[in-house]
Design a protein around this motif. Structure first.
Motif, PDB file in Angstrom:
ATOM      1  N   VAL A 178      77.267  60.444  -1.274  1.00  0.00           N
ATOM      2  CA  VAL A 178      78.274  60.770  -0.260  1.00  0.00           C
ATOM      3  C   VAL A 178      77.618  60.982   1.101  1.00  0.00           C
ATOM      4  CG1 VAL A 178      79.955  62.513   0.476  1.00  0.00           C
ATOM      5  CG2 VAL A 178      79.920  61.737  -1.906  1.00  0.00           C
ATOM      6  N   VAL A 179      76.562  61.786   1.138  1.00  0.00           N
ATOM      7  CA  VAL A 179      75.866  62.066   2.398  1.00  0.00           C
ATOM      8  C   VAL A 179      75.342  60.776   3.020  1.00  0.00           C
ATOM      9  CG1 VAL A 179      73.844  63.202   3.404  1.00  0.00           C
ATOM     10  CG2 VAL A 179      75.255  64.417   1.749  1.00  0.00           C
ATOM     11  N   SER A 180      74.718  59.937   2.201  1.00  0.00           N
ATOM     12  CA  SER A 180      74.131  58.698   2.719  1.00  0.00           C
ATOM     13  C   SER A 180      75.202  57.719   3.180  1.00  0.00           C
ATOM     14  CB  SER A 180      73.259  58.054   1.635  1.00  0.00           C
ATOM     15  OG  SER A 180      72.239  58.931   1.231  1.00  0.00           O
ATOM     16  N   LEU A 181      76.276  57.597   2.404  1.00  0.00           N
ATOM     17  CA  LEU A 181      77.344  56.667   2.765  1.00  0.00           C
ATOM     18  C   LEU A 181      77.969  57.045   4.102  1.00  0.00           C
ATOM     19  CD1 LEU A 181      79.245  54.329   2.172  1.00  0.00           C
ATOM     20  CD2 LEU A 181      80.603  55.867   0.740  1.00  0.00           C
ATOM     21  N   THR A 203      81.799  61.287   9.803  1.00  0.00           N
ATOM     22  CA  THR A 203      81.521  62.661   9.409  1.00  0.00           C
ATOM     23  C   THR A 203      82.374  63.042   8.207  1.00  0.00           C
ATOM     24  OG1 THR A 203      83.253  63.591  10.824  1.00  0.00           O
ATOM     25  CG2 THR A 203      81.078  63.240  11.823  1.00  0.00           C
ATOM     26  N   HIS A 204      82.002  64.167   7.588  1.00  0.00           N
ATOM     27  CA  HIS A 204      82.820  64.675   6.496  1.00  0.00           C
ATOM     28  C   HIS A 204      84.245  64.962   6.975  1.00  0.00           C
ATOM     29  CE1 HIS A 204      78.978  65.272   4.396  1.00  0.00           C
ATOM     30  NE2 HIS A 204      79.663  65.474   3.291  1.00  0.00           N
ATOM     31  N   ARG A 205      84.370  65.504   8.171  1.00  0.00           N
ATOM     32  CA  ARG A 205      85.703  65.846   8.682  1.00  0.00           C
ATOM     33  C   ARG A 205      86.579  64.603   8.821  1.00  0.00           C
ATOM     34  NH1 ARG A 205      86.560  69.633  13.905  1.00  0.00           N
ATOM     35  NH2 ARG A 205      85.987  71.159  12.314  1.00  0.00           N
ATOM     36  N   PRO A 223      80.683  67.363  -1.438  1.00  0.00           N
ATOM     37  CA  PRO A 223      80.070  67.075  -0.132  1.00  0.00           C
ATOM     38  C   PRO A 223      78.550  66.964  -0.140  1.00  0.00           C
ATOM     39  CG  PRO A 223      81.802  68.697   0.108  1.00  0.00           C
ATOM     40  CD  PRO A 223      81.647  68.482  -1.369  1.00  0.00           C
ATOM     41  N   HIS A 224      77.854  67.640  -1.088  1.00  0.00           N
ATOM     42  CA  HIS A 224      76.396  67.616  -1.068  1.00  0.00           C
ATOM     43  C   HIS A 224      75.797  66.474  -1.881  1.00  0.00           C
ATOM     44  CE1 HIS A 224      77.513  69.712  -4.728  1.00  0.00           C
ATOM     45  NE2 HIS A 224      76.281  69.632  -5.191  1.00  0.00           N
ATOM     46  N   ASN A 225      76.643  65.651  -2.506  1.00  0.00           N
ATOM     47  CA  ASN A 225      76.149  64.529  -3.297  1.00  0.00           C
ATOM     48  C   ASN A 225      75.358  63.554  -2.433  1.00  0.00           C
ATOM     49  OD1 ASN A 225      77.019  61.468  -4.106  1.00  0.00           O
ATOM     50  ND2 ASN A 225      76.476  62.670  -5.904  1.00  0.00           N
ATOM     51  N   GLY A 226      74.243  63.066  -2.961  1.00  0.00           N
ATOM     52  CA  GLY A 226      73.373  62.187  -2.191  1.00  0.00           C
ATOM     53  C   GLY A 226      74.051  60.906  -1.762  1.00  0.00           C
TER      54      GLY A 226
END
Length: 482
Positions: free
Chosen positions: A439-442, A449-451, A434-437
């Motif tokens: 992943v966050v940006s995409l 959202t992550h959920r 989840p903290h990968n750059g």
């Protein structure tokens, strides 16, 4: 205390990075914490160990970051990336919306376009085609991820991704290392991802779930958190994306594709034919480090390939590049923060490797799984997961243990090309936590959202690559590299 210092330094790096602190600050801070608890001299480790290793990474790989970022920016500003995405969408139609998004992402990233350039082009295209196909918007991040940072980043032979370039100097390989195994791994990742997304699509239709017209986020280029995390995940700084608007008219598909074809072809030509035939005996001179061609051939091939692609792009797309100087400048600026961010992670790893307690860590890592291939895969996996960066985790692992793995490969009769492919695929698995750059940006670009979207993203970007990694290690252990 030394081992505790290493764990605390790494924990500080991971925790504060997740909270949005800059890696440029955290990497030396974590290294100094580890050195202090080991009773080592702090300034010596910062200015000598840390900076020497970080500087070595910049010296070795900055040309790839620089040319890759310029090429990606020019492809974006000329409208070539948009043109390719639009062409695939029109070709496959809304009935194959997921496949169109996946293949568009795969095509542009394998051709040398940066992840973030691809994200900001593919997200609006995917939204439009998913709306027509009445598919859940929550599947867009997984479809883009499958095409951009799985098999084209780590498995396809000759990919110009920085992750594929990092093992070259350590193992004396090229970007086409173990091509047969790479193609097999790519087929597994692509097949697995498409199977899963097709399965979810059918389930959504049966449940009556269609397109949810939620907001598509504007490019979060000003978000410091996205920028800091993203800079360790690619060779392009997201902040430079909006400095030049794309050309209003899209080029034809041949003109759009040709620069990428040139990159792949020149890389192959230089790796397998041109460079091995040149007289490079001068490299043995002390002023060039007394090295052989194998230490630089892989990196040189990618440099020449990207330079050729940029030249072709400037010639073909000149009418659409109204301000080529500004585009080149934005690309060059876009390379600075990513290369320094990854170099800082490399410096952190160098300090840790220089501490006496690292011998315990090294022996533990080398003993994992019993086989050098399994140990290498697990170590790159673990470090990529902790740092949230495939390139950072891969470089730390190889900087600390690369020579050891190469010696073990010689003792066990393992082809260095197999080490190369296992290391790269291994770094591209658990990096997508989840903290990968990326992943966050995409997720931010897609307005998800992550959920909503992370479960499907994990299946295609983590589980699929792990299955492919196991297959490569198993087959490579049985029949060797091919």
């Amino acid at each position: 205390m030394g081992l505790l210092g290493i764990l605390l330094g790494l924990g500080l790096l991971v925790w504060l990075s997740y909270r949005g602190w800059s890696v440029l600050v955290l990497a030396p801070a974590g290294a100094l914490v580890a050195a202090a608890l080991s009773g080592e001299p702090l300034l010596a480790h910062w200015t000598l160990t840390f900076m020497t290793s970080a500087g070595g990474f910049v010296a070795q790989f900055f040309p790839l970051f620089l040319l890759g970022a310029i090429f990606g920016k020019l492809m974006d500003d000329s409208g070539a990336v948009h043109g390719i995405a639009q062409w695939l969408t029109d070709l496959l139609g809304s009935q194959r919306a997921i496949l169109a998004v996946v293949l568009a992402g795969a095509l542009v990233t394998y051709g040398g376009v940066s992840l973030f350039v691809a994200f900001f082009v593919l997200a609006p295209m995917a939204q439009a085609v998913f709306r027509v196909a009445d598919l859940p918007r929550r599947l867009i991040p997984a479809a883009i991820a499958l095409g951009t940072f799985t098999f084209t980043m780590t498995a396809l032979p000759g990919t110009p991704a920085i992750q594929n370039a990092i093992p070259m100097p350590f193992f004396g390989t090229t970007g086409f290392a173990a091509p047969g195994l790479g193609l097999l791994a790519a087929a597994i990742m692509l097949g697995w991802g498409l199977w899963w997304l097709g399965r979810v699509q059918r389930a959504a239709r049966q449940a009556g779930e269609g397109y949810d017209p939620g907001p598509l986020a504007s490019p979060p280029t000003g978000d410091p958190l996205v920028r800091e995390r993203g800079s360790t995940a690619t060779h392009f700084d997201p902040a430079e994306l909006t400095h030049r608007p794309p050309a209003p008219d899209l080029p034809g598909i041949v003109r759009a594709l040709l620069p990428m074809v040139v990159v792949i072809a020149v890389n192959l030509l230089c790796s397998l034919w041109l460079l091995p035939r040149l007289d490079t005996s001068y490299l043995a001179d002390a002023r060039f480090g007394g090295i052989g061609l194998s230490h630089v051939a892989g990196v040189w091939s990618v440099i020449l390939a990207l330079a050729a692609g940029i030249a072709v792009l400037l010639v073909l797309q000149r009418p659409r590049l109204h301000h080529p100087k500004a585009s080149v400048a934005a690309g060059a600026n876009g390379a600075a923060l990513p290369v320094l961010s990854v170099a800082s992670l490399v410096g952190f790893g160098a300090v840790v490797a220089a501490l006496p307690a690292f011998a315990v860590v090294r022996d533990w890592v080398l003993g994992l799984g019993g086989s050098p291939l399994v140990s290498l895969a697990l170590s790159t996996n673990l470090l990529a997961a902790l740092t949230g960066s495939a390139s950072g985790g891969l470089t730390i692992a190889l900087d600390a243990l690369g020579p050891t793995y190469l010696e073990l490969a010689r003792l066990h009769g393992i082809d260095p090309a197999l080490l190369h492919r296992v290391a790269v695929i291994g770094a591209g698995t658990l990096d997508s936590l989840p903290h990968n750059g990326a992943v966050v940006s995409l997720l931010a670009v897609c307005g998800c959202t992550h959920r909503e979207s992370y479960r499907d993203l994990v299946i295609v970007a983590v589980v699929g690559p792990i299955v492919a990694l196991v297959a490569v290690i198993t087959l490579g252990s049985c029949v060797g590299s091919f």
